[in-house]
Scaffold this motif. Structure first.
Motif, short mmCIF file in Angstrom:
data_model
loop_
_atom_site.label_atom_id
_atom_site.label_comp_id
_atom_site.label_asym_id
_atom_site.label_seq_id
_atom_site.Cartn_x
_atom_site.Cartn_y
_atom_site.Cartn_z
N GLN A 134 12.75 54.16 62.16
CA GLN A 134 12.09 53.13 61.36
C GLN A 134 12.61 51.75 61.73
OE1 GLN A 134 12.78 55.39 57.63
NE2 GLN A 134 10.97 54.29 56.95
N SER A 137 11.39 50.61 65.17
CA SER A 137 9.96 50.35 65.31
C SER A 137 9.51 49.15 64.46
CB SER A 137 9.14 51.59 64.99
OG SER A 137 9.45 52.06 63.71
N TYR A 138 10.28 48.78 63.43
CA TYR A 138 9.90 47.58 62.68
C TYR A 138 10.26 46.31 63.45
CZ TYR A 138 9.91 50.64 58.53
OH TYR A 138 9.70 51.64 57.65
N HIS A 141 8.09 43.42 65.04
CA HIS A 141 7.23 42.66 64.13
C HIS A 141 7.75 41.24 63.93
CE1 HIS A 141 4.47 42.05 60.80
NE2 HIS A 141 5.48 41.50 60.15
N ASN A 196 3.23 45.77 66.15
CA ASN A 196 3.02 45.95 64.71
C ASN A 196 2.94 47.38 64.21
OD1 ASN A 196 3.02 43.24 63.90
ND2 ASN A 196 1.01 43.01 64.85
N GLY A 198 5.01 49.80 63.91
CA GLY A 198 6.08 50.23 63.00
C GLY A 198 5.93 49.61 61.64
N PHE A 199 5.66 48.32 61.63
CA PHE A 199 5.61 47.63 60.36
C PHE A 199 4.41 48.08 59.53
CE2 PHE A 199 5.51 43.96 57.52
CZ PHE A 199 6.85 43.92 57.19
N SER A 200 3.29 48.32 60.19
CA SER A 200 2.12 48.74 59.41
C SER A 200 2.29 50.14 58.85
CB SER A 200 0.84 48.70 60.24
OG SER A 200 0.96 47.94 61.37
N ILE A 202 4.85 51.24 57.30
CA ILE A 202 5.64 51.22 56.06
C ILE A 202 4.78 51.60 54.86
CG2 ILE A 202 6.89 49.77 54.44
CD1 ILE A 202 7.79 48.07 56.68
N TYR B 254 17.88 40.79 60.41
CA TYR B 254 16.90 41.81 60.06
C TYR B 254 17.43 43.13 59.51
CZ TYR B 254 14.11 45.78 61.54
OH TYR B 254 13.54 46.98 61.62
N GLN B 258 16.02 44.38 55.93
CA GLN B 258 14.91 45.28 56.16
C GLN B 258 14.46 45.98 54.88
OE1 GLN B 258 15.91 48.93 57.24
NE2 GLN B 258 14.09 49.53 58.33
N VAL B 262 10.64 46.13 53.17
CA VAL B 262 9.93 47.35 52.81
C VAL B 262 9.50 47.28 51.36
CG1 VAL B 262 10.15 49.83 52.60
CG2 VAL B 262 11.18 48.67 54.54
#
Lengths: 326, 272
Positions: A134, A137-138, A141, A196, A198-200, A202, B254, B258, B262
């Protein structure tokens, strides 16, 4: 403090005496009662009026010949002249097509991947591995558009970039990626996916974690395989959110990537990279003979199309019995 | 996974490697012939320094304005007893789906005399409706109506309620929206591109654009170069180093924040 308290107390007493039968309060009373809240709202509302609604009003210059000396109100009305000029422009259809195909490509490419990623992360048992997947992959972004495009240019540079080097290593011919119009859209879309995905995911992970675990337990007892559980439990569970996101993406589909398109543009790939927004920007602010009215007309045209699209999609989603925005 | 990670590692390695090995493709994962030339060039570039400081300024003050504005809008809208709430909410949400467009906004900023001032970077984006919605949802969820009623009976006005009860409770949401806004400010370049002319006011992203995308590196900033090839090489290195320098501040912060991101995304989805 004590004095204030007792005063308020008296007031409450009075109220309960006078309103034996509870009556609807009048509008004025309702307004008065929460005047402090309106005071708080003053600044944000002034902001909205000034920076959001005033430009909407300013958009009437699309129907005028705007001249700086005459101002927005004083300029002469010309009706739909600028709109017609845009529709009759020799490149009109190409720019429209570029805009639509690029956003559609992006929509289709970037919609399913976060769902797949979320589903697979969801089935990972090892907590440490899950967390680090996680985390990593974020990360992309948060890279800015400028840096992102800088990276793309470095990677795809002919002769010096890594992609060229790999191609040459395996005996393929070197390609000037950024100079070929046919590659522009793919580079644009897939770099966006890279950034994006990873972020999408979430949001889908959140939706997945809110699915009742007893459903899964029951399915396991009944001997359902992982794939079956994904298909019959997880997918229906995240469907409403997926559809709302799709609607929102449709609504924004003509504006989000504008900065990136502009940065990735060069004279060689202009044939596929010119979209409505970049054209608006060029006509209005870059070109020597900047034409504010013409540019606003194109912008307004795009915004209205956008709004109509959004309303249509929302209605379709509602008809289909799924979630809708409002 | 590797797909996501590899380009990042490559950039970092390339920024430390010698130009020759990067260009020839020798370097593919770990740095070869490590040098710091690229970074030296970055830190000797005066525009990058001023850009860095400007970005810091815009980010700090921009975020401050943003957060105050968002709280001012978000709290009243979370109150059920606010008369005309739906109408006001509509005023906010409508701007998400329709706008006057680039040029009318530009004319407005120009007429207000904000062009080429620091205000142009702070005011036009003083509030993001999406964050107002998140904030509103947060207040609706975390502050129960009973609390408000109890406070009212004790003779608490709306203002006292906000300063004594709402604000202390809203630390998490302030963290979330500050982060959203701060990242936005740090990465902002288009506003600067259209509103600013004076290079002294340029944020880092705009300086980066000139170097990375437009390939404009003024020659005098590159020290003692013998040949055109060496110059070309140093340019490329400078770019890799720049990418790293520009992204590092965010990527360092970050991992710690993070969690909040989230949370923010989830709050958004609650209403959405």
């Amino acid at each position: 403090m004590g004095a204030v308290n007792s005063k308020e107390y008296v007031k409450v007493e009075l109220k309960s005496v006078t309103y034996v039968k509870p009556r609807e309060k009048t509008t004025i009373q309702k307004l008065k009662q929460s005047w402090r809240l309106y005071v708080l709202l003053i600044l944000p509302l002034v902001y909205l009026a000034l920076f959001k609604y005033a430009p909407m009003f300013g958009a009437i210059i699309a129907f005028k010949d705007y001249q700086v000396s005459k101002g927005i109100l004083g300029s002469d009305w010309v009706g739909f002249k600028h709109f017609l000029r845009f529709f009759h422009w020799y490149d009109f259809w190409r720019v429209m097509w570029n805009t639509i195909s690029l956003s559609f490509y992006q929509l289709v490419a970037s919609f399913p991947l976060p769902i797949i990623l979320a589903l697979s992360i969801n089935y990972v048992k090892n907590q440490f591995f899950k967390k680090s997947v996680q985390m990593i992959s974020y990360a992309p972004h948060f890279i800015s558009v400028v840096v992102m495009v800088g990276m793309i240019l470095l990677f795809f540079a002919p002769r010096t970039g890594i992609i060229s080097n790999i191609l040459v290593l395996f005996g393929f011919a070197d390609i000037n990626w950024m100079g070929k119009p046919e590659y522009f859209q793919s580079i644009y879309v897939w770099s966006g996916v890279w950034q994006n995905v990873g972020f999408s995911c979430i949001i889908y992970l959140a939706a997945l974690s809110s699915i009742d675990p007893s459903l899964h337990e029951a399915a396991v007892v009944d001997g359902a395989s992982k794939l079956r559980r994904i298909w019959h439990i997880d997918l229906p569970g995240i469907m409403p959110i997926a559809i709302i996101l799709l609607i929102l993406n449709f609504g924004n589909m003509m504006e989000l990537g504008f900065e990136k398109v502009l940065l990735m543009q060069n004279p060689l790939n202009l044939r596929t990279s010119e979209v409505i927004d970049t054209y608006v920007y060029k006509v209005g602010l870059v070109s020597e003979a900047a034409n504010f009215s013409y540019s606003s007309a194109i912008g307004l045209f795009r915004n209205i199309i956008n709004l109509i699209l959004l309303l249509l999609i929302n209605r379709m989603a509602r008809k289909a019995g799924q979630a809708s925005l409002w | 996974m590797i797909m996501v990670l590899y380009p990042l590692i490559y950039i970092v390695s390339a920024s430390f490697s010698s130009t020759k090995s990067v260009i020839s493709g020798e370097m593919w994962l770990w740095p070869i012939e490590p040098t710091l030339d690229g970074y030296k060039a970055v830190f000797e570039h005066h525009l990058i320094w001023s850009g860095f400081l400007n970005s810091l300024f815009y980010t700090v003050f921009g975020t401050l304005i943003n957060v105050i504005m968002t709280l001012l809008a978000g709290y009243p809208l979370s109150r059920k007893d606010l008369y005309g709430k739906n109408f006001i909410m509509f005023l906010f949400v409508f701007t998400m789906f329709f706008s006057g467009g680039l040029i009318p906004t530009y004319i407005l900023v120009k007429d207000l005399g904000l062009l080429d001032t620091r205000w142009a970077m702070l005011l036009p984006g003083a509030l993001a409706v999406w964050n107002v919605i998140i904030t509103r949802t947060f207040f609706q969820v975390t502050i129960p109506d009973e609390l408000l009623e109890a406070a009212k009976i004790d003779g608490c006005s709306d203002f006292t309620f906000i300063t004594k009860i709402v604000l202390p409770l809203s630390a998490p949401i302030i963290a979330v929206i500050s982060l959203f806004y701060a990242v936005g400010h740090w990465n902002q370049f288009f506003q600067a591109l259209i509103y600013l002319k004076d290079p002294q006011l340029f944020p880092l992203q705009l300086v980066l654009r000139d170097i990375l995308v437009m390939n404009e590196i003024s020659l005098e900033i590159l020290p003692d170069v013998e040949s055109a090839a060496a110059l070309e090489g140093l340019r490329e290195k400078l770019k890799y180093a720049l990418v790293v320098v520009a992204s590092v501040p965010l990527l360092i912060v970050y991992p710690f924040v993070q969690r909040h991101f989230v949370k923010g995304v989830m709050l958004g989805s609650l209403k959405g």
